[in-house]
Design a protein around this motif. Structure first.
Motif: not given
Length: 245
Positions: A134-142, A144-160
């Motif tokens: 998607t063209e939505h930059d979903l990780l940008k807030p992370l 900006e808050q220095e929770i993640a760095t550019d190029g790093s990988e994060v995990l999205m966890v669903d309800s299960k």
């Protein structure tokens, strides 16, 4: 980095001696972005490299410039007619849709009318399937808050509790499957399908894992024993190769 810079020229030339080099174009490229890529593609052509196309616009430019190209699986190529048309347009390799099962892939291989000695068919046999870009930059807030760095990988966890790797590339967001496609113990089935190239999609792996996985598949292709096991917290999948969609 500039492909033709002194810093990269020696590395690329050394790599060319032992491996095929195919440069990936952006998965999304609007007209203005495609225009900006023209100078880079000219350098790619002059250097004798090949490119991998994700859009029809990229295919058209590659065709006009006479650059050999790979049709990526994102085109969802699922029949012999489409494969033939891409070959006519200048593709030297077409990656079959990951939604086909092995019987359907064999049918495509058998029905291609203009497959020459320079034309190849490819399937992906290992790696995580890209589910969404998607063209939505979903990780940008992370960032900006220095929770993640550019190029790093994060995990999205669903309800299960299922985990999906998420990556940021050029201000766009890529979401990958929770399971890892692995066909390492089904090499006989793959060889009988009629494809020419088996691709390992290792873009989310580190150097150690890349070495282990490529070595295992190399041994298996040479008829030698090898075994891959999923990392802790991940599961292997057969994709659609035995059941289709």
């Amino acid at each position: 980095h500039e492909l033709t810079s002194e810093q990269n020229a020696e590395k690329l030339e050394a790599a060319r001696k032992s491996a095929e080099i195919v440069l990936l174009l952006p998965r999304i490229s609007h007209e203005a972005e495609l225009v900006q890529l023209l100078s880079l593609m000219e350098k790619v052509k002059d250097a004798g490299f090949r490119i991998a196309c994700y859009t029809l616009g990229q295919v058209e430019v590659a065709k006009q410039m006479g650059i050999p190209f790979v049709v990526q699986k994102e085109f969802n190529t699922f029949n012999s007619y489409t494969v033939d048309e891409f070959y006519k347009a200048g593709a030297f390799r077409v990656t079959i849709s990951s939604e086909l099962n092995l019987d359907e892939i064999t049918d495509v291989c058998n029905d291609i009318s203009c497959r020459g000695s320079e034309n190849q068919l490819e399937i992906v046999v290992h790696g995580r399937e890209l589910m969404l870009i998607t063209e939505h930059d979903l990780l940008k807030p992370l960032l900006e808050q220095e929770i993640a760095t550019d190029g790093s990988e994060v995990l999205m966890v669903d309800s299960k509790g299922v985990e999906y790797p998420v990556k940021r590339v050029d201000e766009r967001t890529l979401i990958y499957d929770s399971k890892v496609l692995d066909m390492s113990d089904k090499m006989d089935h793959l060889k009988k399908s009629g494809v020419d190239v088996m691709r390992l999609d290792l873009s989310l792996y580190g150097k150690r894992d890349v070495k282990e996985i490529t070595s295992a598949y190399r041994r298996l292709l040479d008829g030698k024993p090898a075994e891959l096991r999923p990392r802790r917290g991940t599961k292997f999948s057969r994709g659609h190769y035995f059941k289709g969609v």
